[in-house]
Design an enzyme around this catalytic site. Structure first.
Site, PDB file in Angstrom:
ATOM      1  CG  MET A   1      -1.711   1.275   1.397  1.00  9.13           C
ATOM      2  SD  MET A   1      -2.726   1.236   2.892  1.00  9.13           S
ATOM      3  CE  MET A   1      -3.019   2.990   3.139  1.00  9.13           C
TER       4      MET A   1
ATOM      5  CB  VAL B   1       4.676   1.470   7.694  1.00 12.62           C
ATOM      6  CG1 VAL B   1       4.067   1.482   9.084  1.00 12.62           C
ATOM      7  CG2 VAL B   1       3.812   0.655   6.742  1.00 12.62           C
TER       8      VAL B   1
ATOM      9  CG  ASP C   1      -1.872 -11.317   3.709  1.00 12.03           C
ATOM     10  OD1 ASP C   1      -1.435 -12.461   3.463  1.00 12.03           O
ATOM     11  OD2 ASP C   1      -1.202 -10.289   3.543  1.00 12.03           O
TER      12      ASP C   1
END
Length: 541
Positions: free
Chosen positions: A26, A29, A137
């Site tokens: 995505m 982080v 997941d």
């Protein structure tokens, strides 16, 4: 945990970003800090995803669903903004490694730790399922090991059980080797799919390998659907538990509640629920977090804006009470000249301006600080050296006794004397190696630190151009290529040898037997990837 890159933001929403934790599918982080000082993990979407309206809609749904997940063993979602130019999500920060890293660096977990892990993950999945979600997941990289138990993270690809519009035909989510047969076949996915993944995660924790192998993806997909898992290395109780979770038929798998009933209170996480090496790793994460938070607070207090606020609000900066008609008013921070007439001239200038005095020099700051957390390596082999010293001494003594019982010629006596001399020399050198303190190598965010007998050598990262693991077998060593202008001389307590323009500074071959050398080399590579990713050369040299 790495410093922020040049292109990274300094703030997202109300959260200051302090360091970079990692990067996923995505986006990046970060370690962030709330306005009240609480650490959070902030995930920021990639620019290309931010421009995709379908992604934004999926992200809005996932934020709403993830925020509904509670429970003790999940990383709580604390804030999010799907409408930001770069959508982001903030969750509770857990100061600990992933299960994948802990097992890769320190080996499989003992039975009690596997059961404690299973209890925590089962309870976490129970909270996910009660919120109407399927994680989809669950894998070792999505399990964080905290000091009080595990935490399940990354609901980014979860979805509501009733939702059907978020996937396209032929698309599946998950990680090969850890997702269920129904995910592989593209059939209906529900809570039993997460239970299957839980069984695969526990098998990995107990053996160090996924239950269906770790080869190419098609082979693993085939085994997940058609083959039985490899569970020979599991203890009896975890093996029965994992085998039940890995049943091919979803209806034959236990529910999370049944798993908790089977494991029982005996697996309750406590301060000693993990092996000591992993506990030390968690302690290092917590210490590193405190170090980063302390440094960011100190930098914030030393910033020009903070000093300006102190000058504006403190009585010493105001020079006395405000003038009549302006009680409580402070000078504008961008107009310091307006505050100058209101300062009272000091009667004793030297004492009125203590800040003008030169500060006393403190002790020099270490370039590679020993108190920072990092990976530690030590030379070994002392016991084997002591045993060899004793064995050589016994052989020499036996040779002398036997030589005295036979009539030997002069040439035979010379050969015997030479043999005895070599055995005594070997015994003395081995004894010296056994008694001499070993070297300690520490790698942290500052650089490399080598210690022996209270003496230290520091190699900060700014002096390192390249670093690699070179050689093989007993000659495998850590080599450092220094930047131009920096020399690396040998010392009597720490000898360095040249290697293709580099300096061999620490020999992994001196760390015991073959298996230990291999494990230490793997740990050393992981430490270099973590603390010196831009300087580490992963090639075999």
């Amino acid at each position: 945990m790495q410093p922020l890159l040049d292109g990274d933001p300094n703030k997202v929403g109300d959260y200051r970003l302090l360091a970079r934790i990692g990067k996923g599918a995505m986006g990046a982080v970060y370690l962030g800090s709330s306005r009240g000082g609480r650490p959070v993990a902030v995930k920021v979407a990639k620019p290309e995803l931010a421009a995709d309206e379908e992604f934004r809609e999926r992200f809005r749904r996932e934020v709403r669903m993830s925020a509904a997940v509670g429970g003790f063993w999940t990383a709580t979602v604390v804030d999010a903004d799907p409408e930001a130019p770069h959508p982001w999500l903030a969750t509770e920060y857990v100061p600990g490694p992933t299960l994948h890293r802990a097992v890769a660096e320190h080996g499989p977990f003992p039975e009690h730790a596997v059961l404690s892990l299973g209890a925590g993950l089962a309870e976490a999945l129970q909270a996910v399922h009660r919120a109407g979600l399927v994680h989809r997941d669950l894998k070792p990289a999505n399990v964080l090991l905290g000091p009080d138990g595990p935490r399940v993270i990354d609901f980014g690809i979860s979805r509501a059980m009733a939702s059907t519009g978020m996937t396209s035909t032929g698309m599946f989510f998950g990680t090969p080797g850890f997702f269920s047969p129904e995910q592989t076949m593209g059939t209906e996915v529900g809570p039993p799919s997460d239970v299957f993944s839980l069984g695969a995660v526990l098998a990995f924790a107990a053996t160090g390998s996924p239950p269906f192998g770790d080869e190419n993806t098609p082979a693993m997909l085939y085994r997940v659907v058609h083959n039985e898992p490899e569970l020979d290395g599991l203890p009896e109780k975890p093996r029965r538990l994992v085998a039940a979770c890995l049943a091919k038929d979803p209806n034959a798998r236990p529910s999370t509640g049944e798993l908790l009933n089977t494991i029982g209170d005996s697996a309750r996480p406590s301060g000693e629920w993990l092996p000591s090496d992993v506990t030390a790793l968690i302690t290092g994460h917590a210490a590193q977090l405190e170090q980063v938070l302390h440094r960011s607070t100190r930098q914030l207090d030393d910033s020009p804006a903070a000093r300006e606020r102190v000058d504006t609000l403190s009585p010493a900066g105001a020079g006395g009470p405000p003038a009549s008609g302006s009680a409580g008013a402070a000078p504008h921070p961008e107009s310091p000249s307006t505050a100058a007439p209101r300062r009272s001239p000091p009667e004793h200038p030297p004492t009125a301006e203590p800040s003008a005095r030169p500060s006393q020099p403190g002790p020099p700051r270490e370039e590679v600080r020993a108190e920072l957390p990092g990976q530690v390596f030590r030379t070994a082999g002392h016991l084997s050296a002591l045993l060899w010293s004793g064995f050589s001494a016994l052989l020499a003594y036996g040779a002398i006794r036997l030589g005295g019982q036979f009539h030997l010629t002069a040439s035979m006596r010379a050969v015997l004397a030479l043999g005895v001399f070599l055995l005594v020399l070997s015994a003395v050198l081995s004894l010296a190696h056994a008694l001499l303190p070993g070297k300690k190598l520490k790698i942290n965010q500052d650089g490399i630190r080598i210690s022996r007998m209270g003496l230290h050598r520091q190699i900060p990262w700014k002096h390192v151009g390249r670093v690699a693991l070179v050689g093989a077998g007993k000659k495998q060593a850590l080599a450092v290529w220094l930047v131009p202008g920096v020399s690396h001389d040998s010392r009597w307590w720490h000898r360095v040898r040249e290697y293709r323009g580099a300096s061999r500074i620490f020999t992994i071959g001196a760390s015991g037997g073959w298996w230990k050398r291999r494990r230490e080399a793997r740990r050393l590579r992981a430490a270099l990837r973590q603390y010196a990713p831009r300087r580490y050369d992963s090639r075999v040299l």
